[in-house]
Design a protein around this motif. Structure first.
Motif, mmCIF file in Angstrom:
data_model
loop_
_atom_site.group_PDB
_atom_site.id
_atom_site.type_symbol
_atom_site.label_atom_id
_atom_site.label_comp_id
_atom_site.label_asym_id
_atom_site.label_seq_id
_atom_site.Cartn_x
_atom_site.Cartn_y
_atom_site.Cartn_z
ATOM 1 N N ALA A 171 25.005 -20.201 -8.448
ATOM 2 C CA ALA A 171 25.970 -21.453 -8.063
ATOM 3 C C ALA A 171 27.614 -21.287 -8.426
ATOM 4 O O ALA A 171 28.181 -21.901 -7.892
ATOM 5 C CB ALA A 171 25.400 -22.808 -8.665
ATOM 6 N N GLN B 78 19.518 -29.115 -3.981
ATOM 7 C CA GLN B 78 20.213 -29.011 -5.216
ATOM 8 C C GLN B 78 21.134 -30.211 -5.478
ATOM 9 O O GLN B 78 21.756 -30.516 -4.598
ATOM 10 C CB GLN B 78 20.786 -27.460 -5.218
ATOM 11 C CG GLN B 78 22.056 -27.452 -4.376
ATOM 12 C CD GLN B 78 22.638 -25.892 -4.284
ATOM 13 O OE1 GLN B 78 22.016 -25.054 -4.983
ATOM 14 N NE2 GLN B 78 23.959 -25.796 -4.166
ATOM 15 N N TYR C 24 17.182 -27.780 -8.546
ATOM 16 C CA TYR C 24 17.155 -27.034 -7.559
ATOM 17 C C TYR C 24 15.598 -27.086 -7.043
ATOM 18 O O TYR C 24 14.676 -26.774 -7.993
ATOM 19 C CB TYR C 24 17.364 -25.462 -7.525
ATOM 20 C CG TYR C 24 17.189 -24.549 -6.362
ATOM 21 C CD1 TYR C 24 18.220 -24.294 -5.682
ATOM 22 C CD2 TYR C 24 16.102 -23.942 -6.228
ATOM 23 C CE1 TYR C 24 17.921 -23.604 -4.464
ATOM 24 C CE2 TYR C 24 15.880 -22.943 -5.264
ATOM 25 C CZ TYR C 24 16.763 -22.914 -4.160
ATOM 26 O OH TYR C 24 16.512 -22.316 -3.233
ATOM 27 N N PHE D 28 21.622 -21.961 -11.780
ATOM 28 C CA PHE D 28 22.607 -22.774 -11.661
ATOM 29 C C PHE D 28 23.954 -22.109 -12.123
ATOM 30 O O PHE D 28 25.021 -22.581 -11.757
ATOM 31 C CB PHE D 28 22.426 -24.000 -12.754
ATOM 32 C CG PHE D 28 21.349 -24.883 -12.356
ATOM 33 C CD1 PHE D 28 20.909 -25.439 -11.066
ATOM 34 C CD2 PHE D 28 20.001 -24.876 -13.203
ATOM 35 C CE1 PHE D 28 19.879 -26.038 -10.654
ATOM 36 C CE2 PHE D 28 18.768 -25.346 -12.725
ATOM 37 C CZ PHE D 28 18.854 -26.161 -11.565
ATOM 38 N N LEU E 199 27.090 -28.574 -6.239
ATOM 39 C CA LEU E 199 26.865 -28.055 -7.706
ATOM 40 C C LEU E 199 28.195 -27.030 -7.875
ATOM 41 O O LEU E 199 28.120 -25.951 -7.961
ATOM 42 C CB LEU E 199 25.613 -26.887 -7.876
ATOM 43 C CG LEU E 199 24.308 -27.560 -8.018
ATOM 44 C CD1 LEU E 199 23.149 -26.521 -8.115
ATOM 45 C CD2 LEU E 199 24.516 -28.142 -9.586
ATOM 46 N N SER E 200 29.136 -27.870 -8.260
ATOM 47 C CA SER E 200 30.562 -27.339 -8.619
ATOM 48 C C SER E 200 31.137 -27.903 -9.620
ATOM 49 O O SER E 200 30.857 -29.138 -10.135
ATOM 50 C CB SER E 200 31.400 -27.476 -7.239
ATOM 51 O OG SER E 200 31.852 -28.750 -7.045
#
Length: 476
Positions: A15, A64, A42, A11, A84-85
């Motif tokens: 990511a 994810q 995920y 993560f 995932l930001s």
């Protein structure tokens, strides 16, 4: 590598999330809330189905995302995304923050840490090639057809998944879990003239595919599916009426799961919509009946090292010697009811909010010999396996259909019957248990529990039981 280190790599390293800034967003979103968490996920999943001599379906998915939740009283704000930001988590924080505007809550961090390792963290999808798995499915098909000329159709499925999760709470608490899950299903259809019947067997666990591609395992699964199909091919119509019924050990515990387990989940009891609401300390089952929900059993399908809110799973006694002693709780309902969370806050994925759910729910063994239980039946049924059923949580009423059952006359097992159902009320049925076997057995790892549109893997179990209950039949 620890679960926390492994999920940090997924993560934060891969990511591109910054751990410190992500924690700051969580702290800001939950400032003033009663509770909440950021759930990062995920997962990979694979399913291969071989049907009627050919590969019918093959799928492989990678997902994810995150779910961010803030709780204020009975209200919750929840936002999720597959992105995932940092920007996506910030937007989610703006959304959930609205739920506790002006609220003066207290953050309840609850139990910290995790259980011992309950299962391997290895990804089962990386242990065997797709070609090797297809080869096993072909062998199952050929093996079943060679066993009996009456086999008309064989369907075999191998499924596996690998889920990595990390839960971040306000104040810097972080916990993680890495969950493998595999399953093998075999269905065999047999025919004799125009008459056709099916038999099914499934098994699974939180481990690698090694056990399930082993010939000893898949041959046993195929043999059982074929055996049940042939039993049903020669079955007679089921009788109807109230009678003595013996439930076999293992998977018949699905009736306990549905008819009793759901009624012991905290949300239903907090809202007073369960037949068990307000009954702590009261008798709700016959003496000797002890019901347990245990998420800490190694490798079991329903086990979780921590639940989806970050609470360690536990062995929770719900009914002890017939007396109701507790409910299964997530954090929100536990806080509102003034009791500890029990490690039962579960969700299907990052796109779903957690709620009280079962893990591995079973009835403890008694002291009766299973053979003596059967010998005590003058006229009734021996229910070895169930196909499915339904329950009304408020009333406790249920209906379950049996897919393998036999007549019992004067203590002797007679012919198989078809079309039999059990009809009753959970608390009433639990009060009519008269004998409890010493052979408690967990199911073979096939349970999936549905609630509020979400499905999660679970386990069930029980010893051989005897009760008097209404049977719905098809005999004229």
């Amino acid at each position: 590598m620890s679960n926390l280190a492994l999920t940090d790599e997924l993560f934060f390293d891969r990511a591109g999330l910054d751990k410190g800034r992500t924690q700051d967003i969580v702290d800001g979103a939950l400032n003033g809330a009663d509770d909440g968490e950021l759930f990062l996920e995920y997962s990979q999943s694979e399913s291969l189905a071989f049907d009627d001599g050919r590969l019918k379906t093959a799928s492989f998915d990678t997902t994810q995302g995150f779910g961010l939740r803030a709780i204020a009283g009975e209200a919750r704000g929840f936002a999720h995304a597959a992105d995932l930001s940092e920007d996506a988590i910030k937007r989610a924080a703006d959304t959930v923050r609205a739920v506790h505007g002006g609220h003066n809550g207290k953050m309840d961090l609850g139990p910290k840490g995790t259980n011992r390792a309950l299962y391997t963290a290895e990804n089962p999808l990386q242990g065997f090639t797709t070609e090797a798995k297809i080869g096993v499915l072909k062998e199952i098909d050929a093996y079943a057809r060679a066993k009996d000329p009456r086999v008309r159709q064989v369907t075999a499925t191998l499924m596996g998944s690998w889920q990595a999760v990390q839960i971040l709470r306000a104040g810097g608490q972080r916990v993680a879990d890495v969950r493998p899950l595999v399953r093998l299903n075999v269905q065999v259809v047999v025919g004799d003239g125009d008459k056709m019947e099916a038999g099914y067997y499934g098994c699974g666990a939180r481990m690698s595919f090694d056990n399930y591609v082993d010939p000893e395992t898949w041959q046993h699964a195929t043999d059982e599916a074929l055996r049940v199909a042939l039993v049903n091919l020669g079955a007679v119509e089921a009788p109807a009426g109230e009678m003595e019924v013996v439930l076999g050990p293992g998977w018949p515990g699905v009736m306990l799961h549905e008819a009793v387990g759901h009624g012991l989940e905290g949300d239903f009891n907090r809202k007073l919509t369960s037949t068990y609401s307000g009954m702590i300390g009261q008798r709700v089952a016959a003496k000797g009946v002890t019901v347990i929900d245990d998420g800490t059993l190694p490798d079991r399908r329903g086990s979780i090292t921590v639940d989806d809110e970050g609470t360690p799973s536990a062995r929770n006694v719900l009914i002890e010697d017939g007396i109701l002693v507790g409910y299964m709780q997530d954090r929100q309902n536990a806080r509102l009811m003034g009791v500890p969370a029990t490690g039962n806050g579960r969700r299907q994925s990052h796109a779903h909010h957690p709620m009280p759910r079962m893990t591995n729910t079973y009835m403890a063994a008694g002291d009766a010999d299973p053979e003596e239980i059967l010998k005590s039946v003058k006229r009734g049924l021996y229910a070895v396996n169930f196909a499915g059923g339904s329950v009304d949580i408020t009333s406790g009423k249920f209906v379950f259909s049996m897919n393998e059952a036999y007549l019992v006359e004067n203590g002797k097992i007679g012919p198989a019957v078809k079309g039999a159902t059990l009809i009753g009320n959970g608390p009433d049925a639990m009060g009519k248990i008269t004998m409890i076997g010493n052979d408690m057995k967990l199911d073979d790892g096939i349970g999936t529990c549905g609630k509020d549109g979400q499905g999660v893997p679970v386990g069930v179990g029980q010893p051989t039981l005897k009760m008097t209950i209404a049977v719905g039949g098809t005999a004229a």
